[in-house]
Design a protein around this motif. Sequence first.
Motif, PDB file in Angstrom:
ATOM      1  N   ASN A   1      16.732  -8.125 -56.838  1.00  0.00           N
ATOM      2  CA  ASN A   1      15.806  -9.010 -56.116  1.00  0.00           C
ATOM      3  C   ASN A   1      16.149 -10.491 -56.280  1.00  0.00           C
ATOM      4  OD1 ASN A   1      14.367  -6.662 -55.443  1.00  0.00           O
ATOM      5  ND2 ASN A   1      13.086  -6.831 -57.273  1.00  0.00           N
TER       6      ASN A   1
ATOM      7  N   PRO B   1      21.606  -7.011 -49.828  1.00  0.00           N
ATOM      8  CA  PRO B   1      20.199  -6.782 -49.474  1.00  0.00           C
ATOM      9  C   PRO B   1      20.035  -5.409 -48.810  1.00  0.00           C
ATOM     10  CG  PRO B   1      21.070  -8.830 -48.527  1.00  0.00           C
ATOM     11  CD  PRO B   1      22.224  -7.993 -48.948  1.00  0.00           C
TER      12      PRO B   1
ATOM     13  N   ARG C   1      11.279  -3.836 -46.426  1.00  0.00           N
ATOM     14  CA  ARG C   1      11.562  -4.797 -47.491  1.00  0.00           C
ATOM     15  C   ARG C   1      10.701  -6.025 -47.337  1.00  0.00           C
ATOM     16  NH1 ARG C   1      14.928  -8.993 -46.669  1.00  0.00           N
ATOM     17  NH2 ARG C   1      15.977  -8.719 -48.659  1.00  0.00           N
TER      18      ARG C   1
ATOM     19  N   SER D   1      14.640  -4.821 -53.513  1.00  0.00           N
ATOM     20  CA  SER D   1      14.989  -5.263 -52.159  1.00  0.00           C
ATOM     21  C   SER D   1      16.436  -5.713 -52.042  1.00  0.00           C
ATOM     22  CB  SER D   1      14.063  -6.407 -51.725  1.00  0.00           C
ATOM     23  OG  SER D   1      14.202  -7.520 -52.593  1.00  0.00           O
ATOM     24  N   SER D   2      17.096  -5.974 -53.172  1.00  0.00           N
ATOM     25  CA  SER D   2      18.500  -6.383 -53.129  1.00  0.00           C
ATOM     26  C   SER D   2      19.129  -6.159 -54.497  1.00  0.00           C
ATOM     27  CB  SER D   2      18.644  -7.860 -52.732  1.00  0.00           C
ATOM     28  OG  SER D   2      18.108  -8.710 -53.727  1.00  0.00           O
TER      29      SER D   2
ATOM     30  N   GLU E   1      18.511 -12.759 -54.120  1.00  0.00           N
ATOM     31  CA  GLU E   1      19.439 -13.074 -53.042  1.00  0.00           C
ATOM     32  C   GLU E   1      19.886 -14.534 -53.074  1.00  0.00           C
ATOM     33  OE1 GLU E   1      18.418 -11.488 -49.139  1.00  0.00           O
ATOM     34  OE2 GLU E   1      16.959 -10.165 -50.105  1.00  0.00           O
TER      35      GLU E   1
END
Length: 214
Positions: A105, A74, A184, A150-151, A107
């Motif tokens: 995105n 992340p 984020r 974001s990740s 996670e």
Amino acid sequence: MDPPECSGHSHDHEHGDELGLSLRPQIDFPRVFCLNEEIANAGRQVLKIHEERLTTTPSLTSPEDDPELLLVIPFTESVTVQSISIRSVSSEETSSPKTIKLFTNREDMDFETAREMPAQMSLELLPAHHFVEGSIDYPCRPAGRFQNISSLAIFVQDNYDEDGALPTEITFVGLKGKGTKMKRRAVEAVYETQGQVSDHKVPGDEMGASNNLL
């Protein structure tokens, strides 16, 4: 298996180049996790600074007879990932990763999802002996799939051991790109902190780029 999405490779000398700057400052380290790692938090430890990319310890390894790894990274802000570098070493006890899949995105990834879901990019890494004295930056393409994310989840599907018995070993993971300075978005996810036996293969299952040389 999809072919590498980039052709040719060259060697660079700098921390920042046409493939961007290191995204290590944007990594949310407390939230980084890796499924199937032999040593706890080893996934975090291979996210080394650029100057330490050639070091062989610490390293991230999978169990014997199971080459899979799933590293989820992340970020503290939205970023654009322009390239990825994964370094390993040649060894009689371990093998370098071969096929990886990249997801953005997500996670909440687990092994079942990673195996079945289409990836933003699939890539075949060069074997460790190709870059004994350096590392390789693989451009992330199509570029639009890696903008404002974001990740990033990295799924190591297999390694270069034909028998599938040797564990996968990774000594460095580096990301280049640029940050957006945008906070984020909140991501609600349930993390699997330890790989389950059912997640992994059992013995008998079958399981360009820009190089950085000193």
